[in-house]
Every structure is written in structure tokens, then in C-alpha cells.
Scaffold this motif. Structure first.
Motif, PDB file in Angstrom:
ATOM      1  N   HIS A  16       0.809  -1.223  -0.080  1.00  0.00           N
ATOM      2  CA  HIS A  16      -0.049  -0.001  -0.053  1.00  0.00           C
ATOM      3  C   HIS A  16       0.991   1.410   0.102  1.00  0.00           C
ATOM      4  CE1 HIS A  16      -0.009   1.715   4.378  1.00  0.00           C
ATOM      5  NE2 HIS A  16       0.583   0.241   4.417  1.00  0.00           N
ATOM      6  N   ASP A  17       2.130   1.287   0.495  1.00  0.00           N
ATOM      7  CA  ASP A  17       2.896   2.398   0.588  1.00  0.00           C
ATOM      8  C   ASP A  17       3.366   2.740  -0.935  1.00  0.00           C
ATOM      9  OD1 ASP A  17       2.829   3.367   3.163  1.00  0.00           O
ATOM     10  OD2 ASP A  17       4.548   2.161   3.915  1.00  0.00           O
ATOM     11  N   GLU A  18       3.571   1.676  -1.539  1.00  0.00           N
ATOM     12  CA  GLU A  18       4.155   2.082  -2.936  1.00  0.00           C
ATOM     13  C   GLU A  18       2.862   2.569  -3.701  1.00  0.00           C
ATOM     14  OE1 GLU A  18       4.949  -1.171  -6.877  1.00  0.00           O
ATOM     15  OE2 GLU A  18       5.464  -1.722  -4.587  1.00  0.00           O
ATOM     16  N   VAL A  19       1.688   1.990  -3.820  1.00  0.00           N
ATOM     17  CA  VAL A  19       0.482   2.396  -4.558  1.00  0.00           C
ATOM     18  C   VAL A  19       0.121   3.735  -3.915  1.00  0.00           C
ATOM     19  CG1 VAL A  19      -1.792   2.014  -5.050  1.00  0.00           C
ATOM     20  CG2 VAL A  19      -0.254   0.040  -4.723  1.00  0.00           C
ATOM     21  N   ARG A  20       0.252   4.080  -2.616  1.00  0.00           N
ATOM     22  CA  ARG A  20       0.057   5.521  -2.073  1.00  0.00           C
ATOM     23  C   ARG A  20       1.166   6.510  -2.861  1.00  0.00           C
ATOM     24  NH1 ARG A  20      -1.193   7.089   3.751  1.00  0.00           N
ATOM     25  NH2 ARG A  20      -0.481   9.053   3.840  1.00  0.00           N
ATOM     26  N   ARG A  21       2.237   6.244  -2.961  1.00  0.00           N
ATOM     27  CA  ARG A  21       3.249   7.064  -3.537  1.00  0.00           C
ATOM     28  C   ARG A  21       2.775   7.759  -4.745  1.00  0.00           C
ATOM     29  NH1 ARG A  21       6.978   4.145  -0.637  1.00  0.00           N
ATOM     30  NH2 ARG A  21       7.396   2.860  -2.447  1.00  0.00           N
ATOM     31  N   GLU A  22       2.403   6.695  -5.664  1.00  0.00           N
ATOM     32  CA  GLU A  22       1.695   6.759  -7.095  1.00  0.00           C
ATOM     33  C   GLU A  22       0.530   7.793  -7.011  1.00  0.00           C
ATOM     34  OE1 GLU A  22       0.738   4.446 -11.322  1.00  0.00           O
ATOM     35  OE2 GLU A  22       1.554   3.465  -9.373  1.00  0.00           O
ATOM     36  N   ARG A  45      -0.406  11.654  -8.076  1.00  0.00           N
ATOM     37  CA  ARG A  45      -1.852  11.917  -9.139  1.00  0.00           C
ATOM     38  C   ARG A  45      -2.450  12.928  -8.261  1.00  0.00           C
ATOM     39  NH1 ARG A  45      -2.616   8.221 -13.347  1.00  0.00           N
ATOM     40  NH2 ARG A  45      -0.851   6.857 -13.644  1.00  0.00           N
ATOM     41  N   GLY A  46      -2.226  13.397  -7.240  1.00  0.00           N
ATOM     42  CA  GLY A  46      -3.185  14.339  -6.587  1.00  0.00           C
ATOM     43  C   GLY A  46      -4.102  14.110  -5.529  1.00  0.00           C
ATOM     44  N   HIS A  47      -4.065  12.906  -5.240  1.00  0.00           N
ATOM     45  CA  HIS A  47      -4.838  12.228  -4.064  1.00  0.00           C
ATOM     46  C   HIS A  47      -4.353  12.704  -2.772  1.00  0.00           C
ATOM     47  CE1 HIS A  47      -7.390   9.611  -6.775  1.00  0.00           C
ATOM     48  NE2 HIS A  47      -6.161   9.431  -7.547  1.00  0.00           N
ATOM     49  N   TYR A  77      -4.574  12.081   1.453  1.00  0.00           N
ATOM     50  CA  TYR A  77      -4.653  10.889   2.153  1.00  0.00           C
ATOM     51  C   TYR A  77      -4.899  11.693   3.652  1.00  0.00           C
ATOM     52  CZ  TYR A  77      -3.236   7.100  -0.299  1.00  0.00           C
ATOM     53  OH  TYR A  77      -3.242   6.003  -1.367  1.00  0.00           O
ATOM     54  N   HIS A  78      -5.840  11.016   4.499  1.00  0.00           N
ATOM     55  CA  HIS A  78      -5.900  11.576   6.050  1.00  0.00           C
ATOM     56  C   HIS A  78      -5.767  10.349   7.009  1.00  0.00           C
ATOM     57  CE1 HIS A  78      -8.211  14.994   4.398  1.00  0.00           C
ATOM     58  NE2 HIS A  78      -8.686  14.114   3.370  1.00  0.00           N
ATOM     59  N   SER A  79      -4.951   9.614   6.509  1.00  0.00           N
ATOM     60  CA  SER A  79      -4.621   8.165   7.271  1.00  0.00           C
ATOM     61  C   SER A  79      -3.385   7.633   6.786  1.00  0.00           C
ATOM     62  CB  SER A  79      -5.687   7.401   7.592  1.00  0.00           C
ATOM     63  OG  SER A  79      -5.807   6.506   6.528  1.00  0.00           O
ATOM     64  N   ARG A  80      -2.813   6.737   7.626  1.00  0.00           N
ATOM     65  CA  ARG A  80      -1.680   5.977   7.239  1.00  0.00           C
ATOM     66  C   ARG A  80      -2.015   4.628   6.576  1.00  0.00           C
ATOM     67  NH1 ARG A  80       1.521   4.163  10.274  1.00  0.00           N
ATOM     68  NH2 ARG A  80       0.632   4.309  12.497  1.00  0.00           N
ATOM     69  N   THR A  81      -3.391   4.426   6.704  1.00  0.00           N
ATOM     70  CA  THR A  81      -4.167   3.008   6.328  1.00  0.00           C
ATOM     71  C   THR A  81      -3.972   2.529   5.134  1.00  0.00           C
ATOM     72  OG1 THR A  81      -6.401   3.767   5.886  1.00  0.00           O
ATOM     73  CG2 THR A  81      -5.648   3.399   8.308  1.00  0.00           C
ATOM     74  N   ASP A  82      -3.975   1.216   4.790  1.00  0.00           N
ATOM     75  CA  ASP A  82      -4.029   0.649   3.554  1.00  0.00           C
ATOM     76  C   ASP A  82      -5.522   0.545   3.116  1.00  0.00           C
ATOM     77  OD1 ASP A  82      -4.753  -1.239   5.592  1.00  0.00           O
ATOM     78  OD2 ASP A  82      -4.029  -3.085   4.522  1.00  0.00           O
ATOM     79  N   THR A  83      -6.336   0.792   3.713  1.00  0.00           N
ATOM     80  CA  THR A  83      -7.805   0.926   3.325  1.00  0.00           C
ATOM     81  C   THR A  83      -7.856   2.229   2.654  1.00  0.00           C
ATOM     82  OG1 THR A  83      -8.442   0.014   5.524  1.00  0.00           O
ATOM     83  CG2 THR A  83     -10.024   0.926   4.271  1.00  0.00           C
ATOM     84  N   THR A 102      -5.779   3.594   0.666  1.00  0.00           N
ATOM     85  CA  THR A 102      -5.278   3.572  -0.464  1.00  0.00           C
ATOM     86  C   THR A 102      -6.116   2.708  -1.632  1.00  0.00           C
ATOM     87  OG1 THR A 102      -2.877   3.525   0.156  1.00  0.00           O
ATOM     88  CG2 THR A 102      -3.260   2.090  -1.739  1.00  0.00           C
ATOM     89  N   ILE A 103      -6.925   1.574  -0.887  1.00  0.00           N
ATOM     90  CA  ILE A 103      -7.754   1.001  -1.890  1.00  0.00           C
ATOM     91  C   ILE A 103      -8.879   2.136  -2.376  1.00  0.00           C
ATOM     92  CG2 ILE A 103      -9.488  -0.765  -2.109  1.00  0.00           C
ATOM     93  CD1 ILE A 103      -8.294  -2.115   0.045  1.00  0.00           C
ATOM     94  N   VAL A 104      -9.420   2.983  -1.404  1.00  0.00           N
ATOM     95  CA  VAL A 104     -10.229   4.033  -1.879  1.00  0.00           C
ATOM     96  C   VAL A 104      -9.763   4.960  -2.976  1.00  0.00           C
ATOM     97  CG1 VAL A 104     -11.598   5.967  -1.201  1.00  0.00           C
ATOM     98  CG2 VAL A 104     -11.533   3.946   0.304  1.00  0.00           C
ATOM     99  N   HIS A 105      -8.607   5.506  -2.913  1.00  0.00           N
ATOM    100  CA  HIS A 105      -8.133   6.203  -3.676  1.00  0.00           C
ATOM    101  C   HIS A 105      -7.713   5.552  -5.308  1.00  0.00           C
ATOM    102  CE1 HIS A 105      -8.079   9.626  -1.291  1.00  0.00           C
ATOM    103  NE2 HIS A 105      -7.189   9.067  -0.447  1.00  0.00           N
ATOM    104  N   ALA A 106      -7.249   4.448  -4.844  1.00  0.00           N
ATOM    105  CA  ALA A 106      -6.893   3.505  -6.151  1.00  0.00           C
ATOM    106  C   ALA A 106      -8.281   3.269  -6.836  1.00  0.00           C
ATOM    107  CB  ALA A 106      -6.178   2.257  -5.639  1.00  0.00           C
TER     108      ALA A 106
END
Length: 640
Positions: free
Chosen positions: A83-89, A93-95, A97-103, A105-109
């Protein structure tokens, strides 16, 4: 790791938040740290969530969770290891975040890539996404089926949950038996997906997603399969490369699964798989690894304690043990029926529960387990007869004219009628007469005349359980016409026994005590590579797990690598002959299930008599019926 549930009322828009909360509450054990619900403004969607806090323990990690403009909502169970790797991408792209969760990341993905985001996620997961702008619901189960996801569609509504009991909590649902699923349960010790033992309740198969639009139109799609893509697939031909790559992929898989903000450990049996987990975790951690082992007070044959202790000593782990006996087995049965939801006729569930409880009582929340290695690398001695000359003979025999096989099969069945429990060769000839494969599953149970005698009064006895798995063989043969027999068998295991029995026993028993189990051997990158390794390498010189053993040589003690395969077993035969015998008879013969007239109970009585005197009539047959009967009384008629 969590429990999820929800309702999509596409016909009436009448979701009741109190009912969603009731559904959520049935799974408090899956998430003791927090709960949460979401109700859409138009009351068409309600989500529930029970949280077991693993990543970002703050309030920011609570679910259900949404995107910035509250148009995409998720309730999620599992872990996304990249999730950290996907989060960086996504941040690039402009998303926001409001938490450090992998959850999150799924929402933004999902916002960025839609349903195609699934292919970017590495991990174990079951989740539901509500896309308000498109008016669509998405349900997803991970590639291998490590996490469960059940659903029911009826009366203009979709209900779903991590556990069936959440769906049963809805007032629109009345529990009843799905007789077709139950008939197949007798063959496989579990129901094949998408069936469950409950009429009208299904489970999403591994590697599938389901989309439901505002009119209730439903699309189920397989987004991943364990078979390599024929267009890009190339077999591994260099054994040295195979050994090096397996070790590298396994090391990466173990290290990824150490991602946690809470304490973690390993279930240690003393076999190759769990010992490898310990070794690789020890190399990646500055702290002693916590190890947990279960043994038996009254049976040395099934104990592996000395091997587990050897590994714990070699790697200086913080080691914990628990010993159980027949009384512990019986005392746990009521909880077993509750936590399973639908029968899983594998009594390994019992020691698995007790070692999970030991782990939780120690303050450890996350554990790595060794499931999947035997299926990937050929670790079961029971596979060998199916790969021998006898299996080759059987394949050739199937090529004979059908009329000839039918005649031989009919003669074998007629001859077999002279026995109360026909010899295995006669059952095999009978199966061939019906054009069945020899290998059904590593957990195949009632078959042939034994099953027909048991189910003689049952209208469902006209069914053929081979039909429930034939499509798996057909798909493998179409995709891999030159595929070797071992990978062909392994594919069958990855479609049924592994996701619906072995992984569900882990999920239900660990989550029953609020523990998250992670499965490094089932990292999908390792799985995809292992399916490219041919049988000749996996069984070099007839050695089980040859490639894996070479990959871990020097990593764990030779004594562990070279000892005879034992497996995680239970002295069930001994227990069922003793104190459990009376309990089992009562569970079967005094069950309300008898009123449905499914079984020949005289034949069941014969099973009890012969389970003590004939090795081929194992007590596991009786345990399968005990599990079925107790399940029916608890969930359907509510009489126990």
C-alpha cells in the motif's frame, strides 16, 4: 484484519441502520477494537465494520471509510502489503490522504483506476465499495481466497458479510439447508464455491469480483487465475534459477507480511514451512521472533514438539506451547460450530483454535502461517499414488470406449455390493465407468458405493459430485494442454481444498480469538512462479518438495528438512473411539437432521462399528457427519 457486512437495497431504498448494526455486532470477535456503520443519504446502502487495529491504530483508521468528496465508500477486511508503494503513485497523481491505512489506498486506487485497481493490490482482502456517482456496488475477494466473502441476493436487496452469521442476522433471512451443497460437502469435507450449506447464501470464489448496479443487474468476473497466461507463460528449465528465485520470492513474501503496528509471531510446528517462516523473520527482525506451538497431552504420535523446540532454540525465539487432549476437543465443539458458520470437517480446526488463543493471550495480534507450501511444491505423500504408474494406467483406461468402461464399472459395483465397505480398487473401477478423474481433492471423502449407501434415501443422491469440480480440470486442460500431472492436481487444490477448507479453517479459528493470520507461501507472485516449475523439479528423484528443500538448505537445520513428513495432525481416530464416541452417537442419531431423511442410519451405525476394526473406514467419516448434524441443529432448527 476485520469483519465487514452490509446491505444494498436497490429496489426499495429501505436500509435500516439498526439492522446493519445488528449484523455488524455478530462479528465482534473479528474486530474488538472498534465498530462503525455507514448509511447512504438515500438509504439504499448500509455498511458495517468491526475493526482489529493493525495499521494506523488511531481514530483515522476507522471504517467504513470514504474519499474526499464522500462519493466512494469502502468496508475492508485484510491487508494490502504494497500500500505504501501504491500510495506514493496516488499522491503524485493528486490524491490527498487523511490516514496511514492501506484501506484509504484502496479507496483512492478505485477512484483512479476503477475496478482495474484490483490488479495493483498485493495482499489478502475482501471488500465492498459503494460508488455513489455510478450507482454501483463492487464486492471483491483476493486472488487465492485467503479472506472469505459471503452474499445473498433476494427480494430486491444484496446482503454480504465476512461471516454468514452476519447475513443470518437480517430479518429477511430464514436459515435453511441447501441440499445440493450438503451433498457435495460429504465428498469434499467442505462446500465448493460458490455454494454454501445455507440455501440462498453464496460465497464469492477466490480471484473474483462482483458488480451490482442500481437495477440489481449483477456481473461476476474472474480477474485472476493461478494458471499462468499461455500467451506469456514459459516453463522454468534451470533448476538453479528455480531454487534461487523461490528463496528470493519467499524472503520478500515473509518480510512484506511483517508490516504491522502491533506484535506479531509465527505458528511453529517444526516442519519445513513454519521453520522457514521463523528463520526469515529472525533475519529481518532485531527482536526475538515469537513462536507458538500446540501439542497433545495423551498422544506422542502426532506431537512435533521436539522439532519445534529445536527450531525455537536455534533461532532464540520467545517460545510458547500449549497441550490439549480429548476433553479440550469436546469442550470446544459448541464454539467450533459457531465460528465455522458452515461445516468444515477438518478436526485440525480444534488445535488451531487453541494455539490461536495462546497467541492472543500472550498479547500477540498477528501471526504468519505455512499454508500453501505443500500444494505449491508437492509436500503431501498422498499425492504420489496419483502420480505413479497406477495413475498413468488410469488415464489410459479412461481412453477405452465408454461402453467398455461402463460395463467394467457396473461389474465392479455389482461385485462391491458383497461388501459393506467395498475395497478401494472396486470403487476406482466404478468411478472410471462414470468417466471420473482419479484425483478429486486432497480432502476427498465419501465417494462411490460408500456414498451411495449412506445417501440412499436422499433425493439428491442422483447428483454427481464430480460435476462440481469437472470444470476445473476442463479449464486447466484448455489453458495448459501440455501441463504436467502435478500442476494439474495442484490447480484443483487451489480451486477447492486450499481456499474453502485449509484457508477457511485458518480464518475462522484465528479470527474467532481476534488474531490476524498471514500466509507468505501464498504471495501471488510466488504462486505464479511456482506453477511454472515442472513436476520433474518439484519431485527430483522422488523427493517431496525438492525445490523448496534446496531453497531453504542452510537456512534451517538439516534435521528439519530431511525428516519424514508428518503434517499438522490430530489423534482424531483415538479420540473418536474413546470419550467422544458417545458424544458423536448422540450428535448424529439424536439430531433434528434425521427428520429430513437424508441418510441410511443403519449404514451410519455400521460406520461406527467398522471405524474401530477396519483402517479404510476412518473416524473422519463419522466426524464429517457429527459436524453436519451439530451445524444443522445450531443454525437451522436452533435445537442445540
Amino acid at each position: 484484519m476485520c469483519g465487514i457486512c452490509g446491505e444494498f437495497s436497490y429496489a426499495a431504498g429501505d436500509v435500516n441502520p439498526d439492522i446493519v448494526l445488528r449484523m455488524t455486532s455478530t462479528m465482534a470477535h473479528r474486530g474488538p477494537d472498534a465498530d462503525g456503520t455507514y448509511l447512504s443519504p438515500d438509504r439504499r446502502v448500509g455498511f458495517g465494520h468491526r475493526r482489529l487495529s493493525i495499521i494506523d491504530l488511531s481514530e483515522a483508521g476507522r471504517q467504513p471509510m470514504c474519499n474526499e468528496d464522500r462519493t466512494v465508500w469502502i468496508t475492508f477486511n485484510g491487508e494490502i502489503y504494497n500500500h505504501d508503494e501504491v500510495r506514493r503513485e496516488l499522491v503524485a497523481r493528486g490524491h490527498v490522504y487523511h490516514s496511514r491505512t492501506d484501506t484509504e489506498t484502496i479507496v483512492h486506487a478505485y477512484e483512479e483506476w476503477g475496478v482495474e485497481a484490483i490488479h495493483r493490490l498485493h495482499g489478502m482482502f475482501a471488500f465492498a465499495v459503494w460508488d455513489e456517482r455510478r450507482g454501483k456496488m463492487l464486492l471483491v475477494r483476493d486472488r487465492i481466497g485467503i479472506k472469505p466473502l459471503y452474499f445473498r441476493q433476494d427480494g430486491g436487496r444484496l446482503l454480504f458479510g465476512s461471516e454468514i452469521k452476519a447475513i443470518l442476522a437480517h430479518p429477511a433471512v430464514t436459515p435453511d439447508l441447501d441440499e445440493e451443497a450438503a451433498y457435495h460437502y460429504l465428498s469434499f469435507m467442505v462446500t465448493p464455491a460458490p455454494m454454501t450449506m445455507f440455501a440462498g447464501i453464496r460465497k464469492l470464489p477466490a480471484g473474483h469480483y462482483m458488480e451490482i448496479d442500481g437495477a440489481g443487474n449483477t456481473k461476476v468476473v474472474q480477474y485472476w487465475d493461478v494458471i499462468p497466461d499461455p500467451a506469456t507463460w514459459t516453463p522454468v528449465t534451470d533448476e538453479h534459477e528455480a531454487v534461487e528465485t523461490v528463496q528470493s520470492l519467499l524472503r520478500s513474501a515473509v518480510e512484506k507480511r511483517m508490516m504491522s503496528d502491533v506484535p506479531f509471531g509465527v505458528f511453529l510446528s517444526g516442519g519445513i514451512d513454519s521453520s522457514t517462516n521463523v528463520a526469515l523473520m529472525s533475519q529481518a527482525s532485531s527482536l526475538p521472533v515469537r513462536t507458538f506451538t500446540v501439542g497433545y497431552k495423551d498422544d506422542g504420535e502426532f506431537n512435533e514438539l521436539q522439532y519445534a523446540r529445536r527450531v525455537a532454540q536455534d533461532f532464540s525465539t520467545e517460545h510458547h506451547e500449549i497441550l490439549i487432549d480429548e476433553k479440550d476437543f469436546r469442550d470446544f465443539v459448541p464454539q467450533l460450530i459457531f465460528h465455522q458458520d458452515e461445516p468444515i470437517a477438518d478436526w485440525v480446526c480444534v488445535p488451531l483454535y487453541y494455539v490461536s488463543k495462546l497467541l492472543r493471550d500472550s498479547g500477540t495480534i498477528v501471526v504468519q502461517v505455512g499454508e500453501g507450501a505443500d500444494e505449491l511444491f508437492c509436500g503431501y505423500p498422498g499425492y504420489l499414488p496419483y502420480l505413479s504408474n497406477k495413475a498413468d494406467f488410469y488415464r489410459k483406461y479412461l481412453k477405452l470406449p465408454r461402453w467398455m468402461r461402463r460395463g467394467v464399472g457396473a461389474s465392479a459395483e455389482a461385485l462391491g455390493s458383497a461388501w459393506e465397505f467395498p475395497p478401494f480398487p472396486l470403487n476406482v473401477l466404478g468411478e472410471a465407468g462414470r468417466s471420473h478423474e482419479l484425483f478429486w481433492s486432497g480432502a476427498a471423502l465419501f465417494r462411490g458405493q460408500t456414498k451411495r449407501r449412506l445417501t440412499a434415501p436422499w433425493s439428491m443422491s442422483r447428483l454427481d459430485s464430480f460435476d462440481a469440480i469437472k470444470s476445473y480440470y476442463d479449464r486447466f486442460d484448455a489453458m495448459c494442454p501440455t501441463g504436467d500431472p502435478l500442476n494439474r492436481m495442484a490447480y484443483q487444490e487451489f480451486k477447492l481444498r486450499l481456499p474453502e477448507l485449509l484457508l477457511m479453517r485458518v480464518d475462522k479459528m484465528t479470527m474467532g480469538v481476534s488474531v490476524e493470520a498471514r500466509v507468505p507461501f501464498l504471495d501471488h507472485l510466488l504462486v505464479e512462479y511456482a506453477f511454472r516449475i515442472p513436476q520433474a523439479m518439484k519431485l527430483r528423484d522422488g523427493v517431496l518438495k525438492s525445490v523448496l528443500k534446496k531453497a531453504v538448505r542452510g537456512l534451517i537445520p538439516d534435521e528439519i528438512i530431511d525428516r519424514k513428513k508428518q503434517g499438522f495432525g490430530v489423534p482424531g481416530q483415538k479420540w473418536m473411539e474413546g470419550y467422544m464416541d458417545e458424544f458423536s452417537r448422540d450428535a448424529i442419531f439424536n439430531s433434528s437432521l434425521r427428520e429430513r431423511k437424508l441418510f441410511d442410519y443403519d449404514f451410519v451405525d455400521a460406520l461406527f462399528r467398522h471405524s474401530r476394526s477396519q483402517a479404510h473406514v476412518s473416524a473422519i467419516y463419522i466426524w464429517t457427519l457429527v459436524n453436519f448434524s451439530l451445524w444443522y441443529d445450531h443454525w437451522v432448527t436452533r435445537t442445540r
